[in-house]
Design a protein around this motif. Structure first.
Motif, PDB file in Angstrom:
ATOM      1  N   SER A 160       0.833  -1.216   0.000  1.00 13.83           N
ATOM      2  CA  SER A 160       0.000   0.000   0.000  1.00 13.83           C
ATOM      3  C   SER A 160       0.863   1.260   0.000  1.00 13.83           C
ATOM      4  N   LEU A 161       2.126   1.120   0.408  1.00 13.05           N
ATOM      5  CA  LEU A 161       3.030   2.267   0.357  1.00 13.05           C
ATOM      6  C   LEU A 161       3.164   2.751  -1.099  1.00 13.05           C
ATOM      7  N   HIS A 162       3.236   1.795  -2.001  1.00 15.15           N
ATOM      8  CA  HIS A 162       3.359   2.138  -3.428  1.00 15.15           C
ATOM      9  C   HIS A 162       2.106   2.865  -3.927  1.00 15.15           C
ATOM     10  N   ARG A 239      -2.566   3.934 -14.740  1.00 13.12           N
ATOM     11  CA  ARG A 239      -3.134   4.894 -13.795  1.00 13.12           C
ATOM     12  C   ARG A 239      -4.430   4.340 -13.183  1.00 13.12           C
ATOM     13  N   ALA A 240      -5.177   3.600 -13.977  1.00 11.59           N
ATOM     14  CA  ALA A 240      -6.419   2.993 -13.473  1.00 11.59           C
ATOM     15  C   ALA A 240      -6.113   2.060 -12.300  1.00 11.59           C
ATOM     16  N   HIS A 241      -4.952   1.404 -12.358  1.00 12.96           N
ATOM     17  CA  HIS A 241      -4.553   0.499 -11.265  1.00 12.96           C
ATOM     18  C   HIS A 241      -4.293   1.281  -9.984  1.00 12.96           C
ATOM     19  N   HIS A 242      -3.807   2.511 -10.139  1.00 12.03           N
ATOM     20  CA  HIS A 242      -3.496   3.345  -8.970  1.00 12.03           C
ATOM     21  C   HIS A 242      -4.675   4.214  -8.536  1.00 12.03           C
ATOM     22  N   GLY A 243      -5.839   4.053  -9.160  1.00  7.43           N
ATOM     23  CA  GLY A 243      -6.991   4.902  -8.871  1.00  7.43           C
ATOM     24  C   GLY A 243      -7.499   4.751  -7.439  1.00  7.43           C
ATOM     25  N   LEU A 244      -8.148   5.818  -6.954  1.00  9.04           N
ATOM     26  CA  LEU A 244      -8.679   5.813  -5.577  1.00  9.04           C
ATOM     27  C   LEU A 244      -9.601   4.628  -5.327  1.00  9.04           C
ATOM     28  N   LEU A 245     -10.362   4.284  -6.362  1.00 10.09           N
ATOM     29  CA  LEU A 245     -11.341   3.202  -6.182  1.00 10.09           C
ATOM     30  C   LEU A 245     -10.730   1.823  -6.449  1.00 10.09           C
ATOM     31  N   ALA A 246      -9.427   1.809  -6.757  1.00  3.71           N
ATOM     32  CA  ALA A 246      -8.817   0.530  -7.147  1.00  3.71           C
ATOM     33  C   ALA A 246      -7.782   0.048  -6.144  1.00  3.71           C
ATOM     34  N   ALA A 247      -7.743   0.647  -4.957  1.00  2.00           N
ATOM     35  CA  ALA A 247      -6.761   0.210  -3.965  1.00  2.00           C
ATOM     36  C   ALA A 247      -7.150  -1.162  -3.430  1.00  2.00           C
ATOM     37  N   GLY A 248      -6.167  -1.916  -3.011  1.00  2.00           N
ATOM     38  CA  GLY A 248      -6.435  -3.215  -2.402  1.00  2.00           C
ATOM     39  C   GLY A 248      -6.964  -4.222  -3.393  1.00  2.00           C
ATOM     40  N   GLN A 249      -7.879  -5.068  -2.920  1.00  2.40           N
ATOM     41  CA  GLN A 249      -8.322  -6.188  -3.751  1.00  2.40           C
ATOM     42  C   GLN A 249      -9.229  -5.750  -4.889  1.00  2.40           C
ATOM     43  N   ARG A 250      -9.730  -4.519  -4.798  1.00  3.37           N
ATOM     44  CA  ARG A 250     -10.657  -4.053  -5.843  1.00  3.37           C
ATOM     45  C   ARG A 250      -9.923  -3.646  -7.109  1.00  3.37           C
ATOM     46  N   ALA A 297       6.013   3.245   8.854  1.00  7.98           N
ATOM     47  CA  ALA A 297       4.553   3.029   8.826  1.00  7.98           C
ATOM     48  C   ALA A 297       4.225   1.707   8.141  1.00  7.98           C
ATOM     49  N   GLY A 298       4.930   1.427   7.063  1.00  2.09           N
ATOM     50  CA  GLY A 298       4.712   0.172   6.338  1.00  2.09           C
ATOM     51  C   GLY A 298       5.046  -1.025   7.211  1.00  2.09           C
ATOM     52  N   LEU A 299       6.145  -0.915   7.920  1.00  2.00           N
ATOM     53  CA  LEU A 299       6.577  -2.020   8.785  1.00  2.00           C
ATOM     54  C   LEU A 299       5.566  -2.258   9.911  1.00  2.00           C
TER      55      LEU A 299
END
Lengths: 315, 322
Positions: A160-162, A239-250, A297-299
């Motif tokens: 999630s840091l990325h 960019r779609a991969h990094h979108g606000l609605l695309a974080a995590g498993q979505r 924070a990541g750790l």
């Protein structure tokens, strides 16, 4: 062109690294140091070329303009550490003996990593074609590594840091937690063992692939047309991969260079147009903290997630 | 007075034989970083072609019958057999980590050092059957034999040692400390010479028990050493100092030092008296005239390491065209 870079690495080895190793009584590392010199020189060239191409693109057709770009500065540091400095050195030293030990153990038990060239001997005379096939295999492996990093809660805590960057630029490609980088190195080490991939045999082509990865993160309104988008990953697609609605498993569009794996495994989304980036579920330190604040924070998040549970998909 | 035709011809042949032979032929330069062999025309000093290999070849050895040149590809785990006259590939054979290799003087054994895998493999040279593997830490690097083929001496780069292996009993005879980061090994006049790369000297080692009897200072990073074909001079490459030092073979006293930049490594001797020296970090081979100290350069591939000169060799057209 490659010769000039090789000679620069040779100069670095001859005039800087060898005298240093000699002084420190570490001459048994001289082969490893030459490998690192090549890696560092090609890394520096990667950074320079990426900068020369992507910076004008970002100025010419930016997706977003920001009054304060301090968050981007941290990403520059990530890039330099990852491509030129500490990380390759660390990876070389750490993995050299581990790989040797593992290779030796496997060889003693009759396993010698197969190579494409042995399976298809005509490839011996076709080094570029061979590399392209290896690159396709590795790109597929990277697709799955990346997709899994979104699936497991503990892994996502690192990855999630990325995704936390709201000011995504071509510098953001290397914005990773060191543990995430370590897992990636282990992942590719395992793949290399399985298919006998050549490490530094084709540095110019590796340079090209890394350039494409950086370009895909660029803050630029660039796409390759309807057909081109299905051949190579563009800034628009990634960019779609990094979108606000695309974080995590979505998420969608996990590929690094080729969109084929997303198309094949049903995760491609060609419909999103230059969305805003970031991870609304992440903490602020990951987005705007210093390098060390982000790593810490990541750790912390990794330890908490790991303690909570093994394989628990995030929602 | 007219000289008879036959006498004239005989005189001409005598004159020709007295002159140094022109260095025609084929040179094999092994590019360890480029995973290839550069084929160089020894007359024009031009690269004629490049043979692609798998991953990371380093060294080579001529088979006892002179019919095959064996090239070890370490990371590719493969031994390749080439015709030394034409560079045509004869066969490929899976061999784990063949870094350094050499045939025993009696032609019975082939010893292969696995530097990355910490192993010394002894093969039956005729059948290529593995007779015994010696797991030996660490980094078995270079090797040479006793003239009666009773022992092979292997430098252990990672543990500052040398190991002597009894080839009749296939047992380790001794292991001894010989200096920091030992590399090149050479049997010479009843002693074993080893170039200690972490120092500036060549250690003289007693082959009976491995103790160091003398140190010959040559230059920083003494890496590899070779005896000239007439056995009068020993040549030492100093990796860090960027020099090649000649030693009087009878006294081991330094004669002269030559500046060879770019990490000098292996040496081969041409019939014209010149030395071919691989320069690892310069992607070049130096062709040194020891009389003048001048050298010409040959452009080759990345990280040239082992080399072999085949004065009667002519690359097969299909090979040279690559």
């Amino acid at each position: 062109m490659g010769d000039a870079f090789d000679l620069a690495a040779g100069w670095l080895q001859e005039h800087l690294l060898l005298p240093l190793l000699y002084l420190l009584g570490l001459m048994q590392w001289e082969d490893v140091s030459y490998g690192w010199a090549l890696f560092a020189v090609y890394g520096a060239v990667q950074v320079a070329i990426t900068f020369a191409v992507c910076m004008p693109l970002e100025r010419w057709r930016p997706v977003e303009r920001w009054p304060d770009t301090r968050a981007v500065t941290v990403d520059v540091l990530y890039t330099v550490i990852s491509r030129v400095g500490v990380l390759p050195l660390f990876t070389f030293v750490l993995f050299y003996h581990a790989q040797v030990a593992l290779n030796g153990f496997l060889a003693d038990h009759g396993f010698v990593p197969p190579t494409l060239e042995r399976l298809l001997p005509f490839l011996l005379d076709q080094p570029v074609l061979t590399f392209i096939i290896y690159a396709i295999i590795l790109d597929c492996a990277d697709y799955w590594r990346h997709r899994l990093s979104h699936m497991f809660r503990w892994w996502w805590a690192l990855h999630s840091l990325h995704h936390a960057q709201r000011q995504m630029t071509f510098w953001s490609d290397d914005r990773n937690h060191v543990l995430d980088d370590l897992i990636a190195a282990l992942w590719f080490g395992a793949i290399a063992l399985a298919i006998g991939v050549p490490p530094l045999q084709f540095p110019l082509l590796v340079l090209l692939l890394r350039f494409l990865e950086s370009l895909s993160h660029a803050n630029a309104r660039v796409w390759f047309g309807t057909a081109g988008e299905r051949l190579l990953i563009s800034p628009r697609f990634h960019r779609a991969h990094h979108g606000l609605l695309a974080a995590g498993q979505r998420s969608c569009n996990y590929g690094a260079v080729l969109p084929w794996w997303d198309m094949l495994f049903g995760t491609a989304d060609f419909g999103r147009d230059y969305v805003a980036t970031g991870d609304p579920t992440g903490e602020e330190a990951l987005a705007s903290g210093s390098y060390f604040a982000q790593q810490w924070a990541g750790l912390r998040r990794f330890a908490a997630a790991f303690a909570r549970a093994g394989r628990s998909p995030i929602g | 007075m007219q000289i008879p035709r036959a006498v004239g011809l005989a005189l001409w042949l005598l004159l020709l034989s007295a002159l140094p032979a022109a260095a025609s032929g084929l040179a094999f330069i092994i590019n360890s970083g480029g995973a290839s062999i550069s084929l160089v025309d020894m007359s024009s000093l031009k690269e004629m072609g490049r043979i692609p290999l798998l991953r990371e070849p380093h060294h080579c050895a001529l088979s006892p019958d002179g019919k095959s040149l064996l090239v070890g590809d370490t990371v590719g785990n493969e031994m390749l057999f080439f015709d030394p006259l034409t560079a045509a590939l004869q066969k490929r054979m899976p061999v784990p980590d063949p870094y350094q290799l050499g045939f025993s003087p009696n032609g019975k054994f082939l010893v292969v050092n696995g530097l990355a895998r910490n192993q010394v493999d002894v093969y039956n040279a005729a059948s290529m059957q593995l007779l015994k593997r010696f797991p030996i830490a660490s980094m078995p690097s270079h090797l040479d034999y006793a003239p009666d083929s009773s022992r092979v001496f292997v430098s252990l780069q990672g543990s500052d040692s040398m190991v002597a292996i009894d080839l009749n009993r296939l047992t380790v005879a001794w292991t001894a400390k010989v200096g920091k980061t030992p590399a090149g090994v050479l049997w010479h006049n009843g002693k074993v010479l080893v170039a200690d790369m972490g120092t500036d000297y060549v250690a003289v080692v007693d082959p009976a028990d491995g103790h160091v009897t003398e140190r010959i200072h040559t230059g920083k990073g003494a890496h590899n050493l070779f005896v000239s074909p007439d056995h009068k001079v020993i040549w030492v490459n100093n990796r860090v100092g960027g020099t090649t030092t000649s030693l009087d073979a009878s006294t081991l006293a330094p004669i002269r030092s030559y500046a060879i930049a770019g990490g000098p490594d292996d040496i081969a001797f041409a019939p014209d008296g010149k030395l071919w020296i691989t320069r690892r970090f310069a992607e070049k081979v130096a062709v040194l005239d020891p009389k003048t100290g001048e050298y010409e350069t040959v452009d080759v591939g990345r990280s040239p390491h082992g080399l072999f000169l085949s004065p009667k060799g002519i690359a097969a057209a299909s090979v040279a065209a690559r």
